[in-house]
Design a protein around this motif. Sequence first.
Motif, PDB file in Angstrom:
ATOM      1  N   VAL A 171      -4.067   7.146  -3.088  1.00 46.54           N
ATOM      2  CA  VAL A 171      -5.116   7.737  -3.918  1.00 46.54           C
ATOM      3  C   VAL A 171      -4.827   7.539  -5.402  1.00 46.54           C
ATOM      4  N   ARG A 172      -3.602   7.717  -5.798  1.00 45.46           N
ATOM      5  CA  ARG A 172      -3.245   7.587  -7.225  1.00 45.46           C
ATOM      6  C   ARG A 172      -3.336   6.149  -7.729  1.00 45.46           C
ATOM      7  N   ARG A 173      -3.116   5.186  -6.856  1.00 49.02           N
ATOM      8  CA  ARG A 173      -3.128   3.791  -7.289  1.00 49.02           C
ATOM      9  C   ARG A 173      -4.503   3.150  -7.266  1.00 49.02           C
ATOM     10  N   VAL A 216       0.834  -1.206   0.000  1.00 48.83           N
ATOM     11  CA  VAL A 216       0.000   0.000   0.000  1.00 48.83           C
ATOM     12  C   VAL A 216       0.868   1.256   0.000  1.00 48.83           C
ATOM     13  N   LEU A 217       2.092   1.142   0.490  1.00 48.89           N
ATOM     14  CA  LEU A 217       2.979   2.295   0.633  1.00 48.89           C
ATOM     15  C   LEU A 217       3.877   2.482  -0.594  1.00 48.89           C
ATOM     16  N   PRO A 218       4.410   3.694  -0.756  1.00 46.37           N
ATOM     17  CA  PRO A 218       5.368   3.925  -1.849  1.00 46.37           C
ATOM     18  C   PRO A 218       6.583   3.016  -1.693  1.00 46.37           C
ATOM     19  N   LEU A 267      -5.005  15.328  -6.559  1.00 49.67           N
ATOM     20  CA  LEU A 267      -4.061  14.214  -6.474  1.00 49.67           C
ATOM     21  C   LEU A 267      -4.216  13.287  -7.674  1.00 49.67           C
ATOM     22  N   ARG A 268      -5.452  13.047  -8.077  1.00 50.80           N
ATOM     23  CA  ARG A 268      -5.703  12.188  -9.236  1.00 50.80           C
ATOM     24  C   ARG A 268      -5.217  12.853 -10.527  1.00 50.80           C
ATOM     25  N   SER A 269      -5.360  14.169 -10.627  1.00 45.33           N
ATOM     26  CA  SER A 269      -4.907  14.834 -11.859  1.00 45.33           C
ATOM     27  C   SER A 269      -3.397  14.767 -11.985  1.00 45.33           C
ATOM     28  N   LYS A 270      -2.696  14.730 -10.862  1.00 44.00           N
ATOM     29  CA  LYS A 270      -1.243  14.553 -10.889  1.00 44.00           C
ATOM     30  C   LYS A 270      -0.893  13.191 -11.466  1.00 44.00           C
ATOM     31  N   LYS A 271      -1.760  12.201 -11.209  1.00 41.03           N
ATOM     32  CA  LYS A 271      -1.527  10.840 -11.700  1.00 41.03           C
ATOM     33  C   LYS A 271      -1.456  10.835 -13.219  1.00 41.03           C
ATOM     34  N   THR A 272      -2.374  11.561 -13.864  1.00 41.14           N
ATOM     35  CA  THR A 272      -2.421  11.532 -15.318  1.00 41.14           C
ATOM     36  C   THR A 272      -1.319  12.346 -15.963  1.00 41.14           C
TER      37      THR A 272
END
Length: 150
Positions: A73-75, A26-28, A143-148
Amino acid sequence: MLSLELSTFVHATEDEERVLQAVSNVLPERMRGSLEVYLSKNVVLGYHGNAITVMKFFIDEEVEAQEAFEHIVRRMEESDFNYFLDSLEDRFEHGRIYLRVDKQEAYLGNIRISEGDDVIRVTALLKPHLRKSEAVSRYLLSLRSKKTTQ
């Protein structure tokens, strides 16, 4: 993000190393090798007298807590993230976000929201400017927009 806590139960029928692996997933990646730094364990007795280990991982360094929460959140799969946003009112209280990640899925490397009991509980303590659900929604979407864009 001020702090992040992950907690889970290890029942007598479970392999503690596999549960640690689930939390680790779950962690980086850079935080996975140092789980013991954040870990506290307590053994309690279950209803039928069986031993249950309660594992808590507390990340109180703001930068690390932020990095770990962003990673979660990103994953998330898109459907889980949308469910997370749709149910935010039930998950957000007094500056904290509560989330349950399916422990079996985490062991497989996936971050899936679960409403069951076999979970890794995630509690994120947010900074003071994130105390209203609208601000939290915008924050999660950012946070999700950073993912893309990565």
